[in-house]
Design an enzyme around this catalytic site. Structure first.
Site, PDB file in Angstrom:
ATOM      1  N   CYS A 211       1.044  -1.411   0.109  1.00 49.77           N
ATOM      2  CA  CYS A 211      -0.166  -0.475   0.131  1.00 49.77           C
ATOM      3  C   CYS A 211       0.258   1.350  -0.060  1.00 49.77           C
ATOM      4  O   CYS A 211       0.089   1.675  -0.525  1.00 49.77           O
ATOM      5  CB  CYS A 211      -1.184  -0.144   1.215  1.00 49.77           C
ATOM      6  SG  CYS A 211      -1.845  -1.490   0.749  1.00 49.77           S
TER       7      CYS A 211
ATOM      8  N   HIS B 270      -3.534   6.995   3.477  1.00 46.44           N
ATOM      9  CA  HIS B 270      -4.045   5.525   2.780  1.00 46.44           C
ATOM     10  C   HIS B 270      -5.177   5.596   3.358  1.00 46.44           C
ATOM     11  O   HIS B 270      -6.265   5.227   3.657  1.00 46.44           O
ATOM     12  CB  HIS B 270      -3.423   4.410   2.820  1.00 46.44           C
ATOM     13  CG  HIS B 270      -3.686   3.048   2.871  1.00 46.44           C
ATOM     14  ND1 HIS B 270      -4.058   2.924   1.559  1.00 46.44           N
ATOM     15  CD2 HIS B 270      -3.165   2.453   3.270  1.00 46.44           C
ATOM     16  CE1 HIS B 270      -3.781   1.172   1.081  1.00 46.44           C
ATOM     17  NE2 HIS B 270      -4.076   0.882   2.446  1.00 46.44           N
TER      18      HIS B 270
ATOM     19  N   ASN C  70     -10.113  -0.589  -0.392  1.00 41.31           N
ATOM     20  CA  ASN C  70      -8.584  -0.227  -0.026  1.00 41.31           C
ATOM     21  C   ASN C  70      -7.787  -0.858  -1.522  1.00 41.31           C
ATOM     22  O   ASN C  70      -8.483  -1.751  -1.870  1.00 41.31           O
ATOM     23  CB  ASN C  70      -8.116  -1.435   1.201  1.00 41.31           C
ATOM     24  CG  ASN C  70      -6.333  -1.060   0.983  1.00 41.31           C
ATOM     25  OD1 ASN C  70      -5.728  -0.275   0.443  1.00 41.31           O
ATOM     26  ND2 ASN C  70      -5.585  -1.512   2.072  1.00 41.31           N
TER      27      ASN C  70
HETATM   28  O1  UT7 Z   1      -3.590  -1.885   3.789  1.00 41.98           O
HETATM   29  C1  UT7 Z   1      -3.197  -2.227   4.078  1.00 41.98           C
HETATM   30  C2  UT7 Z   1      -3.424  -2.482   5.466  1.00 41.98           C
HETATM   31  N1  UT7 Z   1      -4.678  -2.945   6.207  1.00 41.98           N
HETATM   32  C3  UT7 Z   1      -5.011  -2.501   6.998  1.00 41.98           C
HETATM   33  O2  UT7 Z   1      -4.820  -1.684   7.561  1.00 41.98           O
HETATM   34  C4  UT7 Z   1      -5.799  -3.223   7.428  1.00 41.98           C
HETATM   35  C5  UT7 Z   1      -5.841  -3.173   8.962  1.00 41.98           C
HETATM   36  N2  UT7 Z   1      -7.298  -4.186   9.874  1.00 41.98           N
HETATM   37  C6  UT7 Z   1      -9.124  -3.573   9.796  1.00 41.98           C
HETATM   38  O3  UT7 Z   1      -9.148  -3.015   8.602  1.00 41.98           O
HETATM   39  C7  UT7 Z   1      -9.585  -4.494  10.674  1.00 41.98           C
HETATM   40  O4  UT7 Z   1      -8.672  -5.255  11.459  1.00 41.98           O
HETATM   41  C8  UT7 Z   1     -10.374  -5.372  10.107  1.00 41.98           C
HETATM   42  C9  UT7 Z   1     -12.025  -4.731   9.767  1.00 41.98           C
HETATM   43  C10 UT7 Z   1     -10.202  -6.185   9.000  1.00 41.98           C
HETATM   44  C11 UT7 Z   1     -10.796  -6.152  11.406  1.00 41.98           C
HETATM   45  O5  UT7 Z   1     -12.234  -5.361  12.322  1.00 41.98           O
HETATM   46  P1  UT7 Z   1     -11.427  -5.609  14.284  1.00 41.98           P
HETATM   47  O6  UT7 Z   1     -11.462  -5.081  14.268  1.00 41.98           O
HETATM   48  O7  UT7 Z   1      -9.764  -5.347  13.814  1.00 41.98           O
HETATM   49  O8  UT7 Z   1     -11.830  -6.989  14.173  1.00 41.98           O
HETATM   50  P2  UT7 Z   1     -11.148  -8.377  14.590  1.00 41.98           P
HETATM   51  O9  UT7 Z   1     -10.225  -9.155  13.595  1.00 41.98           O
HETATM   52  O10 UT7 Z   1     -10.837  -8.362  15.472  1.00 41.98           O
HETATM   53  O11 UT7 Z   1     -12.451  -9.456  14.612  1.00 41.98           O
HETATM   54  C12 UT7 Z   1     -13.680  -9.282  15.481  1.00 41.98           C
HETATM   55  C13 UT7 Z   1     -14.777 -10.558  14.696  1.00 41.98           C
HETATM   56  C14 UT7 Z   1     -13.893 -12.290  14.744  1.00 41.98           C
HETATM   57  O12 UT7 Z   1     -15.227 -13.046  15.467  1.00 41.98           O
HETATM   58  P3  UT7 Z   1     -14.652 -13.328  16.566  1.00 41.98           P
HETATM   59  O13 UT7 Z   1     -13.114 -13.855  16.440  1.00 41.98           O
HETATM   60  O14 UT7 Z   1     -14.659 -11.842  17.426  1.00 41.98           O
HETATM   61  O15 UT7 Z   1     -15.785 -13.995  17.727  1.00 41.98           O
HETATM   62  C15 UT7 Z   1     -13.491 -12.236  13.312  1.00 41.98           C
HETATM   63  O16 UT7 Z   1     -14.286 -13.036  12.793  1.00 41.98           O
HETATM   64  O17 UT7 Z   1     -15.327 -10.209  13.538  1.00 41.98           O
HETATM   65  C16 UT7 Z   1     -15.437 -11.048  12.423  1.00 41.98           C
HETATM   66  N3  UT7 Z   1     -14.885 -11.061  11.248  1.00 41.98           N
HETATM   67  C17 UT7 Z   1     -16.622 -10.307  10.925  1.00 41.98           C
HETATM   68  N4  UT7 Z   1     -17.615 -10.644  10.925  1.00 41.98           N
HETATM   69  C18 UT7 Z   1     -18.183 -10.721  10.226  1.00 41.98           C
HETATM   70  C19 UT7 Z   1     -14.569 -10.816  11.116  1.00 41.98           C
HETATM   71  N5  UT7 Z   1     -14.406 -10.380   9.323  1.00 41.98           N
HETATM   72  C20 UT7 Z   1     -15.629  -9.913   9.291  1.00 41.98           C
HETATM   73  C21 UT7 Z   1     -16.761 -10.397   8.200  1.00 41.98           C
HETATM   74  N6  UT7 Z   1     -18.495  -9.565   8.730  1.00 41.98           N
HETATM   75  N7  UT7 Z   1     -16.214  -9.634   7.106  1.00 41.98           N
END
Ligand code: UT7
Length: 331
Positions: free
Chosen positions: A115, A256, A286
């Site tokens: 990115c 970004h 993204n």
């Molecule tokens: O460009 C390169 C850099 N990339 C980034 O900067 C992306 C960085 N990360 C993010 O944007 C976020 O971490 C995410 C959007 C990917 C996830 O958000 P989060 O608040 O960090 O959530 P998490 O990964 O802690 O997951 C929370 C829960 C999990 O369930 P459990 O384990 O708590 O039961 C995931 O399985 O949300 C679940 N989850 C979803 N639920 C519904 C993950 N993806 C989804 C989804 N729909 N699409």
């Protein structure tokens, strides 16, 4: 910096027509539109139609950029394409763009920095101009992320989209304006947290690698999230401080576009209110190397919000890890 600076003379973009909405994704993976919107700020993303590659988008962004400046392709000396989704491993996408544009005098190459691809390419090109070696450089950020998404993996497939932006760099008539400074970093110890495991020389494609879905992006989202907030805010603060500026002095922050919560947290740490932050993650998600030139296009062309003398900071964080910031004073 040297005896002259480089400035962005023109900008162009390409966004595929097809939209993939959160509602569409509800039918593909176990997610809800509400979850995607509240956790990421994304409503929809663009998808390039099958049969077309990265160079299709890059060429169209470049053409618009050149037409706006009324510069002919033969005048371009260098083409740098920031991308992690080239048409093919080689030849470089820059070569395909050179041919398609008819940029008969240009040499060029691709730059792979996730990115951060566009800002790394931009500062590389600026150095070429500052050194006196080059006069006209096309810098393109272009990625077709849909081709490396696993549309069975709800953790990643909701986050990315396709798009391209291009800028034309030239020597700035006034060396107190243009691209004033950059700070870039790499930390390879974060590599495993955001990567595409197979398809390169270490793990060439095999039936097994395809069966195991190893040709798709894998990300430990929450860990990348924490790094992104911390490092983008830190490096943007550092570039301001090094140049005797504060968040107050910035006309616009162009971050970004990975996640609205990352953007808000960075802006808050830098003391920049939201109306000075360019945001389009809701519409394009993204687009990897595409995000920053797409933000610049919005600021300049769609919103007509940039004027001579304005201080701008661009900042990115991505796979590698790679991250950095660029400070510009608009000319
Ligand atoms: O460009 C390169 C850099 N990339 C980034 O900067 C992306 C960085 N990360 C993010 O944007 C976020 O971490 C995410 C959007 C990917 C996830 O958000 P989060 O608040 O960090 O959530 P998490 O990964 O802690 O997951 C929370 C829960 C999990 O369930 P459990 O384990 O708590 O039961 C995931 O399985 O949300 C679940 N989850 C979803 N639920 C519904 C993950 N993806 C989804 C989804 N729909 N699409």
């Amino acid at each position: 910096m040297g005896s002259r600076t480089a400035y962005i003379r023109s900008v162009g973009r390409f966004l595929p027509e097809k939209r993939l909405t959160n509602e569409d994704l509800e039918k593909m993976v176990d997610t809800t539109s509400e979850w995607i919107l509240t956790r990421t700020g994304i409503r929809e993303r663009r998808i390039l139609e099958p049969g077309l590659g990265n160079s299709y988008m890059a060429v169209r962004a470049a053409r618009e950029c050149l037409e706006r400046a009324q510069v002919s392709p033969e005048e371009i000396e260098v083409i740098i394409v920031g991308t992690i989704t080239p048409d093919m491993p080689f030849p470089a996408t820059a070569c395909l763009v050179q041919k398609e544009l008819g940029a008969s005098r240009a040499w060029g190459f691709d730059l792979s920095a996730g990115c951060s691809g566009f800002i790394f390419a931009l500062s590389t090109a600026a150095q070429m101009i500052e050194s006196g070696g080059q006069e006209k450089i096309l810098v393109i950020g272009s990625d077709v992320m849909s081709r490396i998404m696993d549309y069975q993996d709800r953790n990643t497939c909701i986050l990315f989209g396709d798009g391209a932006g291009a800028v034309l760099l030239e020597p700035c008539p006034d060396k107190d304006h243009g691209i004033l400074d950059y700070i870039h970093h790499t930390d390879g110890s974060g590599g495993d947290l955001l990567c595409l495991k197979a398809g390169g020389s270490l793990r060439p494609p095999t039936l097994e690698s395809v069966r195991n879905r190893e040709h798709y992006v894998r990300q430990q989202g929450s860990q990348v999230f924490k790094y992104a907030v911390k490092e983008m805010a830190q490096v943007s603060g550092a570039i301001l401080e090094r140049n005797g500026l504060t968040g107050e002095d910035l006309a616009l922050f162009l971050p970004h576009q990975a996640n609205l919560r990352i953007i808000d947290a960075c802006a808050q740490r830098m003391g920049i209110d939201r109306d000075r932050v360019i945001i389009n993650v809701d519409r394009y998600a993204n687009t990897t190397a595409g995000t920053i030139p797409l933000c610049l296009y919005d600021a300049l062309v769609e919103q007509n919000r940039v004027k001579k003398g304005d201080y701008l900071v661009m900042s990115a964080f991505g796979a590698g890890f790679t991250w950095g910031s660029v400070l510009l004073r608009w000319w």
